[in-house]
Design a protein around this motif. Structure first.
Motif: not given
Length: 770
Positions: A685-697, A758-770
């Motif tokens: 889980t990565l904490e990412h903050t975008e300081a200015s409004a952007s359509q692509a984080w 704003g700030t979002a918590m982003v959970t990333v995986r290195i695999d396809d769990p399914f």
């Protein structure tokens, strides 16, 4: 016998040995052998009964008229097993020529037949004066004992007993009544109830076959102990004792004959039996262990056995190459005497290898000189590949595992290590257990070579101390289901730098191996595991040295891709776990499960003074196209003492890298890190903050993904507080993601309907769990 227990047979069993007195009549006394039909003295002119002799009372008076004047009781005096009879008579000369006199007896066997070849006369005494009373005597018995005059063995069942007059004829003698007494007690020990094998015909001269006498003594013991007194007893046949045996003498017997000591089945008894030849005694005891249903274990009795050469365990049991019943050898110590018998055999030979025939070398030059059980070295040969079998006529060798890159013809080197216990001669040996044994290799030899086939081999509470090359070697599949519990593996190479060490604790090729609660010190590798479904639990292996920033080697080497193994609760000290596919005849990925089904959990990893590129978990593919398809790394503690390391996991790309695009079912989480620059997890889980409004984080993992793998899946995006549009209003929508972004594919891009910040918590995986 115990003092007071043995009594005269006439008292204890009511056996009548004493012949009748002469006054009862002379018709029971013969001038021949005493056998039915022989002449009696009842009507003889040369014999008369004298009722009132001044020395004897009633007496027989004889005139010597024949060269050997015989006197034999015509009744049958019984000869019982183990029983000794003393025959006595008093004689005096009255006139005429003075004769000699001796006790004499005729031996009879089953069916009343005479027994030729047996002595029939005792010591001769000459009469030297008239009227002088002379006593003569002789002892008749089954065994060659001191004081026994007529040794008749077990075949004599009865006797016609009497005496002979010898020498010149014409003399007149008088003979007192002949007495027969059971004197067996003279030949028995006062302290113990024993049956002496000599009483049953054993000779102990190293030449005569004493097998039948040993069996007869045992059959007659009935709870008493059998004594084998001083001497050398040759046993030409197998002998089984159902009674306890005490050896004062030693036994010699052919290799293929079995000595089974069922009541005292332990190594000290066999050492006594074979005259302190410990190595021979162990071989004969092991032979009996595999040929006697009465015992499942051989107790070494705490003995330290000095061994001068490898023990060929199958050769010790020449009648068996297949055995699959539980047997245990326990409680002792093997040590070795240095000498050329322990020297490694080294042979080089040219041979061909074809991946289509993955466990065979063909066109092997000088194949007869290559020993079974030899380690194979050459280009494209993985670790711990051995010769399993050979076919001299076909010039082929069966090998224990495929070679990863050896297609074609090359010169191989074959090293045959020497082992204290060598089980390689068996075709199939299962359920063998070694317990509470120390193998003191002293840097001279290796410890154990397993059979080529078999299941359930077990080693528990044992020490393998200072092996020269290997602790336990498997050159086939005799390691199937092997159990190694609570053992210590102590290297002979502790003073050396880690990279200089060559010895290996053990290797396996088959499945279902359990290594539990063992301790291994300073080997090149603790274990090279070639099979699947192994359980590696609660062990401690450490392989450090005193050098600063010194490279370390793998403690545990896993060579099966579809591993199905569990590595749990171990202390991995100054070493690492290596997972590769060096025993794969097609090392490139080819429609298989690839690196899958391995669990590494709850272990303690510790290393000190290692270089920064050191890793605790190394994946090493030997061909392209492989990927992780099932790996769980959870609850482990990773700690570094000294300079921090970059990360705890890595891919060794010496041959190839992994296909990160195909990772599946990988969990790498809930681990603890100390002195590690880049702790890793997946999912992370990565904490990412975008300081200015952007359509692509653009969210970067920043080396937090295991193995520097790709960011393949975003499991969750959770806003940490309100997300706001450029005008400050709160946005309630959700993004979609694009995975595997950036030059290293370790970034994801979140795309929103409208520019937000704003700030979002982003959970990333290195695999396809399914």
């Amino acid at each position: 016998m115990r003092k007071g227990i043995w009594m005269n047979k006439a008292i204890t069993d009511g056996v009548v040995f004493m012949p009748p007195a002469f006054e009862a009549g002379l018709e029971m006394w013969s001038s021949g052998d005493g056998t039915p039909g022989s002449p009696s003295y009842a009507e003889s002119a040369t014999a008369a009964f004298v009722p009132a002799d001044q020395d004897f009372g009633g007496a027989l008076e004889l005139v010597k008229a024949e060269n050997v004047q015989k006197l034999r009781y015509m009744g049958e005096t019984p000869l019982l097993p183990g029983c000794y009879l003393q025959v006595r008579a008093r004689v005096k000369a009255l006139g005429g020529a003075l004769p000699g006199v001796r006790i004499a007896a005729w031996p009879g066997g089953a069916g009343g037949v005479p027994l030729p070849g047996l002595p029939q006369t005792g010591p001769q005494v000459s009469l030297t004066a008239y009227g002088e009373v002379v006593e003569i005597s002789a002892i008749i018995g089954p065994g060659s004992r001191t004081g026994v005059d007529l040794v008749w063995g077990r075949s004599a069942l009865y006797a016609h007993i009497g005496l002979d007059l010898t020498g010149p004829n014409g003399g007149i003698v008088r003979i007192d009544d002949i007495e027969i007494e059971d004197v067996t007690s003279v030949f028995l020990r006062d302290m113990l109830s024993v049956v002496d094998v000599r009483d049953y015909g054993a000779v102990g001269d190293g030449t005569s076959d004493d097998s039948a006498a040993f069996e007869a003594a045992d059959a007659d013991a009935r709870g008493r102990e059998v004594l084998v007194p001083a001497g050398i007893y040759r046993l030409a046949e197998s002998v089984t004792f159902q009674s306890r045996v005490q050896f004062e003498g030693r036994v010699e017997m052919p290799d293929d004959k079995i000595l089974a000591l069922t009541k005292n089945f332990d190594l000290p008894s066999y050492i006594d039996a074979f005259g302190d030849d410990e190595e021979l005694a162990f071989k004969k005891a092991f032979q009996a262990l595999l040929n006697n249903a009465g015992h499942e274990s051989l107790d070494l009795g705490g003995r330290l056995l000095g061994i001068r050469a490898p023990i060929d365990m199958q050769a010790a049991v020449a009648n068996r190459t297949f055995f699959n019943q539980r047997r245990v050898i326990r409680n002792g110590q093997f040590s070795v005497f240095s000498g050329p018998a322990w020297d490694t055999e080294v042979v080089t030979s040219q041979a061909r290898y074809a991946p289509a025939d993955p466990k065979r070398l063909t066109n092997v030059q000088n194949v007869a000189s290559i020993p079974v059980g030899a380690l194979i070295e050459g280009n494209g040969v993985g670790r711990e590949v051995y010769v399993r079998a050979r076919n001299i006529a076909a010039q082929t060798l069966e090998i224990s595992a495929p070679l990863y890159d050896a297609d074609g013809v090359q010169v191989f080197t074959f090293r045959r290590f020497k082992y204290i216990l060598d089980f390689s001669g068996f075709d199939d040996l299962g359920r063998m257990t070694l317990s509470d044994i120390e193998f003191q290799c002293s840097g001279e030899c290796s410890a154990i070579l397993l059979p080529p086939q078999g299941s359930g081999f077990a080693l528990r509470d044992c020490f393998i101390t200072r092996p020269k090359d290997r602790g336990i070697s498997s050159h086939g599949e005799g390691c199937q289901g092997m159990l190694i519990d609570r053992c210590q593996f102590l290297s002979n190479e502790s003073p050396l730098a880690s990279l200089e060490r060559q010895s290996i604790g053990l290797n396996t090729n088959a499945n279902d191996v359990k290594l539990r609660n063992n301790r291994a010190v300073h080997f090149r590798h603790f274990a090279v595991i070639g099979g699947s479904s192994s359980i590696i639990l609660g062990n401690h292996w450490f392989q450090g040295d005193t050098l600063q920033n010194s490279p370390r080697l793998a403690g545990l080497v896993l060579t099966r891709t579809n591993n199905r193994g569990t590595v749990t609760g171990n202390y991995v000290d100054n070493s690492f776990i290596e997972w590769g596919n060096e025993h794969d005849q097609a090392p490139e990925f080819s429609s298989e499960f690839s690196f899958s089904q391995l669990t590494v959990s709850g272990n303690t990893f510790l290393a000190s003074q290692v270089p920064p590129w050191f890793s605790y978990l190394v994946i090493k593919p030997y061909g392209a196209g492989h990927f992780l398809n099932g790996l769980t790394v959870t609850g482990n503690s990773f700690r570094i003492i000294g300079t921090p390391v970059d990360r705890v996991e890595s891919v060794d790309t010496s041959f190839a890298s992994l296909d990160y695009n195909r990772f599946a079912n990988v969990t790498f989480r809930d681990n603890m890190f100390n002195n590690v620059n880049s702790p890793s997890a997946s999912p992370v889980t990565l904490e990412h903050t975008e300081a200015s409004a952007s359509q692509a984080w653009v969210v970067a993992a920043d080396a937090k993904l295991p193995f520097n793998a790709w960011a393949q899946v975003v499991e969750a995006v959770t806003a940490a507080g309100p997300l706001r549009r450029a005008d400050g209003s709160i946005y309630y929508g959700a993004p979609y993601y694009q995975a595997k972004q950036g030059p290293n594919s370790d970034q994801v891009t979140l795309r929103w309907e409208t520019p937000v910040q704003g700030t979002a918590m982003v959970t990333v995986r290195i695999d396809d769990p399914f």
